[in-house]
Design an enzyme around this catalytic site. Structure first.
Site, PDB file in Angstrom:
ATOM      1  N   ALA A  26      52.857  11.814  39.941  1.00 23.67           N
ATOM      2  CA  ALA A  26      53.895  12.334  40.685  1.00 23.67           C
ATOM      3  C   ALA A  26      53.211  12.949  42.270  1.00 23.67           C
ATOM      4  CB  ALA A  26      54.581  13.771  40.103  1.00 23.67           C
ATOM      5  N   THR A  30      54.863  13.602  46.429  1.00 23.74           N
ATOM      6  CA  THR A  30      55.167  14.959  46.930  1.00 23.74           C
ATOM      7  C   THR A  30      55.329  14.833  48.533  1.00 23.74           C
ATOM      8  OG1 THR A  30      52.731  15.853  46.996  1.00 23.74           O
ATOM      9  CG2 THR A  30      54.180  16.294  45.022  1.00 23.74           C
ATOM     10  N   PHE A  37      55.416  17.959  39.000  1.00 21.84           N
ATOM     11  CA  PHE A  37      55.804  18.677  37.418  1.00 21.84           C
ATOM     12  C   PHE A  37      54.741  19.962  37.271  1.00 21.84           C
ATOM     13  CE2 PHE A  37      58.381  15.603  35.860  1.00 21.84           C
ATOM     14  CZ  PHE A  37      58.223  14.317  36.717  1.00 21.84           C
ATOM     15  N   ILE A 105      58.828   7.799  38.257  1.00 20.04           N
ATOM     16  CA  ILE A 105      60.142   7.183  38.045  1.00 20.04           C
ATOM     17  C   ILE A 105      61.081   6.955  39.223  1.00 20.04           C
ATOM     18  CG2 ILE A 105      60.062   7.982  35.737  1.00 20.04           C
ATOM     19  CD1 ILE A 105      61.738  10.529  36.415  1.00 20.04           C
ATOM     20  N   ASP A 106      60.423   7.224  40.354  1.00 18.42           N
ATOM     21  CA  ASP A 106      61.146   7.508  41.629  1.00 18.42           C
ATOM     22  C   ASP A 106      61.297   6.122  42.481  1.00 18.42           C
ATOM     23  OD1 ASP A 106      58.253   9.009  42.956  1.00 18.42           O
ATOM     24  OD2 ASP A 106      58.764   6.737  43.095  1.00 18.42           O
ATOM     25  N   HIS A 123      56.614   5.307  32.628  1.00 19.82           N
ATOM     26  CA  HIS A 123      57.607   6.212  32.054  1.00 19.82           C
ATOM     27  C   HIS A 123      59.054   5.867  32.502  1.00 19.82           C
ATOM     28  CE1 HIS A 123      53.897   9.495  31.872  1.00 19.82           C
ATOM     29  NE2 HIS A 123      54.064   8.517  30.938  1.00 19.82           N
ATOM     30  N   CYS A 159      79.495  -0.812  24.932  1.00 18.76           N
ATOM     31  CA  CYS A 159      79.285  -0.441  23.288  1.00 18.76           C
ATOM     32  C   CYS A 159      79.858   0.975  22.929  1.00 18.76           C
ATOM     33  CB  CYS A 159      78.043  -1.001  22.817  1.00 18.76           C
ATOM     34  SG  CYS A 159      76.554   0.337  23.106  1.00 18.76           S
ATOM     35  N   SER A 198      47.898  14.931  37.135  1.00 19.82           N
ATOM     36  CA  SER A 198      46.881  16.012  36.558  1.00 19.82           C
ATOM     37  C   SER A 198      46.052  15.512  35.277  1.00 19.82           C
ATOM     38  CB  SER A 198      47.833  17.083  36.123  1.00 19.82           C
ATOM     39  OG  SER A 198      48.923  16.558  35.320  1.00 19.82           O
ATOM     40  N   ASN A 222      43.108  14.098  44.234  1.00 19.38           N
ATOM     41  CA  ASN A 222      44.032  14.814  43.395  1.00 19.38           C
ATOM     42  C   ASN A 222      43.670  16.155  44.017  1.00 19.38           C
ATOM     43  OD1 ASN A 222      46.412  14.720  41.441  1.00 19.38           O
ATOM     44  ND2 ASN A 222      45.125  16.406  40.776  1.00 19.38           N
TER      45      ASN A 222
END
Ligand code: APR
Length: 251
Positions: A26, A30, A37, A105-106, A123, A159, A198, A222
């Site tokens: 993530a 940013t 997160f 997931i973006d 993810h 369904c 992280s 990082n």
């Protein structure tokens, strides 16, 4: 071009490496306006995660999950790839890396110009939804309209099964094909580069270890320390856009 020694070391490692594996979290998004997160103010510092079993069992949990998804919709829609994404795309385009393994997931790696096959999503992806019974894809606009019209969690148009964003929640099985490809990337890499994670969520966080066990050098870009810093050859504690953009030579 940065004269910061760790960034220079990263640039040299990239220039001299054979196959490179790229692994993002993530933290690479940013700078595009999407919160991560676990940084101060990050999503898990403000909310508790909704477990997959709770989503299955509880209409209230499903409604909370959809509320959260649509709360973040404006930032998600406004987000554009940043310099860090462009540097990842450049390494793939130049043939230095075959793909990017991402926990994100973006969809920003795809927006940066990478083909879907060049983005290994561990993810899943929150830019669309899928039925948990028949896997039918559902678009977000349709889900938002249904949720806002009825206040209840949307159902599959085919369904009537439960529909969820196409992400992997805690307690949900990992995508087998994506995990297999990610492990192949780690095992084949001469240089494994972590960008903005992280490194505390497994099985994804085991990938840098697998790479090192298979002889790769490990670089971590990082802002904050990670548990893998001690096995890394290079640690760059700087914003990804600047540091990685400089190291790869993209604007
Ligand atoms: N430059 C460098 N590092 C940054 C930047 C930046 N611009 N912005 C944030 N970071 C760093 C933070 O210091 C933090 O250590 O990125 C890291 C992001 O860590 P997390 O927020 O834990 O995100 P991530 O590692 O991707 O989380 C893994 O956990 O909740 C699950 O499924 C979710 O995929 C996610 C997984």
């Amino acid at each position: 071009m940065s004269t910061e020694p760790e960034t220079t070391a990263l640039a040299e490692a990239i220039a001299s490496a054979g196959r490179i594996a790229l692994f993002t979290g993530a933290g690479i998004s940013t700078e595009s306006g999407i919160p991560d997160f676990r940084s101060p103010g990050g999503i898990w510092t403000r909310k508790t995660s909704i477990l997959f079993q709770d989503f299955l069992d509880s209409e209230e949990a499903r409604q909370e999950a959809w509320r959260r998804r649509f709360e973040g919709d404006a930032a998600m829609r406004a987000a554009r790839p940043n310099r860090g994404h462009r540097a990842v795309e450049a390494l793939v385009r130049r043939g230095r890396a075959r793909a990017v393994v991402t926990q994100n997931i973006d969809g920003l790696h795809q927006q940066s110009g990478l083909d879907a096959a060049q983005v290994i999503e561990l993810h899943g992806n929150t830019t669309y939804a899928a039925c948990l019974e028949c896997d039918t894809r559902h678009e977000m606009d349709e889900m938002r309209a249904a949720f806002e019209a009825g206040g209840r969690s949307p159902r599959c148009r085919r369904c009537l099964g439960l529909v969820k964003t196409a992400t992997v929640s805690f307690g949900q099985p990992m995508p087998e094909a994506a995990m297999r490809r990610a492990r192949e990337e780690a095992q084949a890499a001469e240089l494994f580069i972590v960008l903005g994670s992280s490194l505390v969520v497994y099985p994804a966080a085991a990938l840098p270890v697998l790479a090192v066990q298979n002889g790769a050098r490990l670089a971590i870009v990082n802002r904050e320390p990670t548990p893998m810093d001690e096995i890394a050859d290079i640690v760059v504690r700087r914003p990804i856009g600047e540091a990685f953009g400089d190291a790869v030579g993209v604007n």
